[in-house]
Design an enzyme around this catalytic site. Structure first.
Site, PDB file in Angstrom:
ATOM      1  N   GLU A 160      14.535  18.226  -7.437  1.00  0.00           N
ATOM      2  CA  GLU A 160      14.679  17.330  -6.126  1.00  0.00           C
ATOM      3  C   GLU A 160      15.625  16.308  -6.265  1.00  0.00           C
ATOM      4  OE1 GLU A 160      10.492  17.953  -3.549  1.00  0.00           O
ATOM      5  OE2 GLU A 160      10.933  16.035  -4.220  1.00  0.00           O
ATOM      6  N   LEU A 194       0.888  -1.240  -0.002  1.00  0.00           N
ATOM      7  CA  LEU A 194       0.096   0.198  -0.298  1.00  0.00           C
ATOM      8  C   LEU A 194       0.886   1.265  -0.076  1.00  0.00           C
ATOM      9  CD1 LEU A 194      -2.536  -1.322   2.609  1.00  0.00           C
ATOM     10  CD2 LEU A 194      -2.977  -0.845  -0.038  1.00  0.00           C
ATOM     11  N   GLY A 254      11.227  20.849 -13.538  1.00  0.00           N
ATOM     12  CA  GLY A 254      10.186  20.899 -12.512  1.00  0.00           C
ATOM     13  C   GLY A 254      10.322  20.275 -10.935  1.00  0.00           C
ATOM     14  N   HIS A 277       9.534  34.268  19.460  1.00  0.00           N
ATOM     15  CA  HIS A 277      10.633  34.914  18.984  1.00  0.00           C
ATOM     16  C   HIS A 277      11.815  34.188  19.808  1.00  0.00           C
ATOM     17  CE1 HIS A 277      13.642  38.391  17.675  1.00  0.00           C
ATOM     18  NE2 HIS A 277      14.095  37.976  19.066  1.00  0.00           N
TER      19      HIS A 277
END
Length: 494
Positions: A214, A65, A209, A473
């Protein structure tokens, strides 16, 4: 002799004598919904359906799966992006911060083993969820025989038929290829690029793309000389143009090369590598390069072959997608489609949202809904690129009056402290109402920071709403608030 023939064989003999076909036998009781495809859209839909009390079966041909995303896409690529980034840190970041690592080296086998461990853990986890929620899981290929019958050819070749009140098609997509052979060794798709057994010296990536950038970044960090060949004059189709331009400059500084407005017209693998012919689309001039690997990353296309769509009268459009209405219903009232096989961005999280919505509509018609303007996109390089909503170009094209607020990470205290100052946060808001139209980011962990903008757009927030939100912060997320303040001229520097 008849005693040695199965009941199915007897029925077949009888049918041959009478001219009638044997009655079809069914593997299970009729299911409320059968889902073909066990990827992000399919398995989420299956679990949701079972949770809402529907008798549910999910069919997945891979035998595991998770679909492309978990097996050969999102998850393994992020594992390699993370590992290669850690290696890059030892060479470039550590020494500047007083951490000395002598001669860091790559164990590619161990890196791949860690990737595979992540994949197997997640895919097996989905199967556990199926068991826990009562989803029936069929390992095999699903095919529509009629609007209420799905044939399953198991991994062992066995056949069974499942009756279904409703069917959801969630079969995802596959890599788009070009007019030369893919062997997944020398000329590879993203699948092969995740399984290379050595670090190439030279690699051509066809397509600027998300996938190409990547995976190109992974191998570049590990030592490969990577050249991206892009047909257009810009990378990252769909991204804001200002962000895409800065991103390209950052990648070039990291060592990636680019051949813009160019195309690969031929690639031939041989024993020592690949001979690549590249054409400049403006001049028509060609040149030839010798590289070790070519990655074809020119997009993906819907996977609808072998589903038996023709058996029930469902057609695909010019892009190979299945047309649906706003509730994911096809031309056949009880057959639905979600994810990469229908219109919209081919993103796992988009498919997941559709998986939930389609089941909600089955149980309570009209309740399931997906806000496609609030679907984020992320490129998981370093720095990351993330966006949600409209780009500035899209806003201009629609003729909307707008204002822009932008804040650079070099003016953010946490980013400066961590020496991660590349990039910015950009808000695009409607001029009169201040409603947020789009948010675009380049920066470390932009894929996490974008969630605040997604939530804001989902609830129709204004830039001022975000600007008035208190951020801790020092944090990188304070840059989001500062960018939201910028349209009014109220942004602080640190």
């Amino acid at each position: 002799m008849l005693s040695r023939i199965s009941a199915r064989g007897v029925a077949a003999i009888a049918a041959s004598r009478t001219g009638r076909q044997p009655r079809r036998s069914y593997a299970t009781q009729e299911q409320d919904v059968v889902i073909i495809g066990g990827g992000p859209g399919g398995y989420v839909a299956a679990i949701k359906a079972a949770q809402l009390g529907l008798k549910t079966t999910c069919i997945e041909k891979r035998g595991r799966l998770g679909g492309t995303c978990s097996n050969v896409g999102c998850i393994p690529s992020k594992a390699l992006l993370h590992a290669s980034h850690l290696y890059e840190l030892t060479k470039q970041y550590f020494p500047q911060h007083g951490i000395l690592v002598d001669n860091p080296r790559i164990d590619l086998g161990a890196m791949m083993k860690a990737k595979d461990k992540a994949v197997s853990g997640l895919t097996s986890g989905v199967e556990v969820l199926f068991k826990g929620n009562g989803v029936s899981y069929e390992k095999g290929t699903g095919k529509l025989i009629s609007p209420n019958e799905v044939e399953v050819v198991g991994l062992d070749g066995s056949k069974k038929t499942i009756r279904a009140k409703n069917v959801v098609i969630a079969t995802g997509s596959e890599a788009t290829t070009l007019n030369f052979a893919i062997d997944e060794k020398r000329i590879v798709t993203s699948t092969g690029a995740l399984e290379l057994n050595s670090v190439p010296k030279k690699m051509i990536v066809i397509g600027g793309g998300v996938i190409g950038l990547e995976l190109g970044s992974v191998w570049s960090r590990l030592g490969t000389q990577v050249t991206v060949v892009e047909f257009t004059d810009a990378i990252c189709a769909g991204a804001d143009a200002e962000a895409a331009k800065m991103f390209k400059r950052i990648l070039e500084k990291q060592g990636l090369g680019f051949r813009m407005k160019s195309k690969v017209v031929d690639a031939k693998a041989h024993a020592n590598g690949v001979t690549v012919k590249i054409e400049d689309v403006s001049t028509g001039q060609t040149d030839t390069l010798e590289v070790d690997v070519v990655l074809v990353a020119v997009g993906r296309k819907p996977f609808t072959q072998g589903l038996g769509l023709e058996n029930v009268g469902i057609n695909v459009n010019k892009r190979g997608m299945i047309d649906t209405d706003d509730h994911f219903r096809t031309s056949i009232p009880n057959i639905f489609a979600i994810g990469d096989v229908i219109k919209g961005p081919m993103l796992a999280h988009k498919a997941e949202e559709e998986g939930i919505a389609v089941i909600e509509n089955l149980v309570s018609p009209g309740t399931g809904h997906v806000n496609y303007n609030a679907i984020p996109s992320v490129i998981y390089t370093n720095p990351e690129v993330a966006w949600v909503g409209m780009t500035e170009e899209q806003v201009k094209e629609k003729g909307l009056k707008y204002k822009v607020g932008k804040f650079p990470f070099k003016a953010n205290s946490r980013a400066r402290t961590n020496d991660e100052t590349e990039g910015f946060v950009k808000f695009i808001s409607e001029a009169e109402s201040d409603r947020i139209l789009g948010v675009h980011m380049i920066g470390t962990n932009a894929g996490e920071l974008i969630s605040e903008a997604v939530l804001a757009i989902e609830y129709g927030a204004s830039s001022e709403d975000v600007a008035r939100t208190c951020q801790a912060h020092p944090t990188s997320s304070a840059a989001v608030t500062s960018a939201a303040l910028a349209p009014s001229g109220s942004a602080f520097s640190f």
